[in-house]
Design a protein around this motif. Structure first.
Motif, mmCIF file in Angstrom:
data_model
loop_
_atom_site.group_PDB
_atom_site.id
_atom_site.type_symbol
_atom_site.label_atom_id
_atom_site.label_comp_id
_atom_site.label_asym_id
_atom_site.label_seq_id
_atom_site.Cartn_x
_atom_site.Cartn_y
_atom_site.Cartn_z
ATOM 1 N N VAL A 181 0.854 -1.183 0.000
ATOM 2 C CA VAL A 181 0.000 0.000 0.000
ATOM 3 C C VAL A 181 0.892 1.236 0.000
ATOM 4 N N LEU A 182 0.670 2.089 -0.982
ATOM 5 C CA LEU A 182 1.355 3.370 -1.080
ATOM 6 C C LEU A 182 0.340 4.421 -0.637
ATOM 7 N N SER A 183 0.693 5.208 0.352
ATOM 8 C CA SER A 183 -0.251 6.219 0.831
ATOM 9 C C SER A 183 0.434 7.571 0.916
ATOM 10 N N LEU A 184 -0.307 8.590 0.518
ATOM 11 C CA LEU A 184 0.175 9.963 0.545
ATOM 12 C C LEU A 184 -0.387 10.648 1.779
ATOM 13 N N TRP A 185 0.505 11.281 2.527
ATOM 14 C CA TRP A 185 0.132 11.916 3.791
ATOM 15 C C TRP A 185 0.508 13.383 3.774
ATOM 16 N N ARG A 186 -0.311 14.176 4.444
ATOM 17 C CA ARG A 186 -0.011 15.588 4.639
ATOM 18 C C ARG A 186 -0.562 15.992 5.992
ATOM 19 N N ASP A 187 0.317 16.588 6.786
ATOM 20 C CA ASP A 187 -0.080 17.011 8.137
ATOM 21 C C ASP A 187 -0.695 15.862 8.920
ATOM 22 N N ASN A 188 -0.111 14.677 8.779
ATOM 23 C CA ASN A 188 -0.548 13.488 9.508
ATOM 24 C C ASN A 188 -1.960 13.033 9.133
ATOM 25 N N VAL A 189 -2.411 13.411 7.938
ATOM 26 C CA VAL A 189 -3.710 12.981 7.427
ATOM 27 C C VAL A 189 -3.479 12.267 6.101
ATOM 28 N N CYS A 190 -4.048 11.100 5.961
ATOM 29 C CA CYS A 190 -3.906 10.346 4.718
ATOM 30 C C CYS A 190 -4.772 11.003 3.638
ATOM 31 N N ALA A 191 -4.110 11.387 2.533
ATOM 32 C CA ALA A 191 -4.813 12.051 1.443
ATOM 33 C C ALA A 191 -5.216 11.079 0.330
ATOM 34 N N GLY A 192 -4.617 9.898 0.313
ATOM 35 C CA GLY A 192 -4.964 8.924 -0.714
ATOM 36 C C GLY A 192 -4.092 7.689 -0.617
ATOM 37 N N THR A 193 -4.628 6.585 -1.123
ATOM 38 C CA THR A 193 -3.883 5.332 -1.097
ATOM 39 C C THR A 193 -3.959 4.645 -2.452
ATOM 40 N N PHE A 194 -2.976 3.786 -2.679
ATOM 41 C CA PHE A 194 -2.952 2.940 -3.870
ATOM 42 C C PHE A 194 -2.522 1.558 -3.433
ATOM 43 N N ARG A 195 -3.298 0.564 -3.794
ATOM 44 C CA ARG A 195 -2.997 -0.811 -3.428
ATOM 45 C C ARG A 195 -2.373 -1.511 -4.635
ATOM 46 N N LEU A 196 -1.149 -1.980 -4.451
ATOM 47 C CA LEU A 196 -0.409 -2.651 -5.511
ATOM 48 C C LEU A 196 -0.266 -4.119 -5.157
ATOM 49 N N ALA A 197 -0.735 -4.991 -6.039
ATOM 50 C CA ALA A 197 -0.627 -6.427 -5.799
ATOM 51 C C ALA A 197 0.844 -6.824 -5.749
ATOM 52 N N ALA A 198 1.168 -7.763 -4.888
ATOM 53 C CA ALA A 198 2.557 -8.190 -4.701
ATOM 54 C C ALA A 198 3.197 -8.638 -6.012
ATOM 55 N N ASP A 199 2.429 -9.273 -6.881
ATOM 56 C CA ASP A 199 3.018 -9.738 -8.140
ATOM 57 C C ASP A 199 3.282 -8.594 -9.128
#
Length: 82
Positions: free
Chosen positions: A36-54
């Motif tokens: 999971v790649l997540s973008l944070w700003r001021d300790n708040v998650c602004a968005g996530t991307f789920r990448l399959a292990a393969d």
């Protein structure tokens, strides 16, 4: 009340050089076979991307190609300056 979850043991935080408490968090979720790649700003998650292990090897290969190209360009600049 929101359910609390334990942070994954495998992960990293990358700080954005622009500051403003921007960061990229990368967490490996072995049980789901996801990164999971997540973008944070001021300790708040602004968005996530789920990448399959393969799919992770393809991401690593793309990053490596970009790094190789950057090194080659830097080497060319040094050669031209010298």
């Amino acid at each position: 009340m929101a359910q609390q979850r334990q942070l994954p043991r495998t992960g990293a935080v990358f700080l954005d050089p622009r500051g403003d408490d921007r960061s990229l968090r990368v967490t490996w979720h072995q049980e789901s076979q996801l990164v999971v790649l997540s973008l944070w700003r001021d300790n708040v998650c602004a968005g996530t991307f789920r990448l399959a292990a393969d799919e992770v090897p393809d991401l690593i290969a793309m990053l490596r190609q970009g790094l190789d190209a950057a090194y080659a360009a830097a080497r060319d600049r040094v050669d031209r300056a010298g």
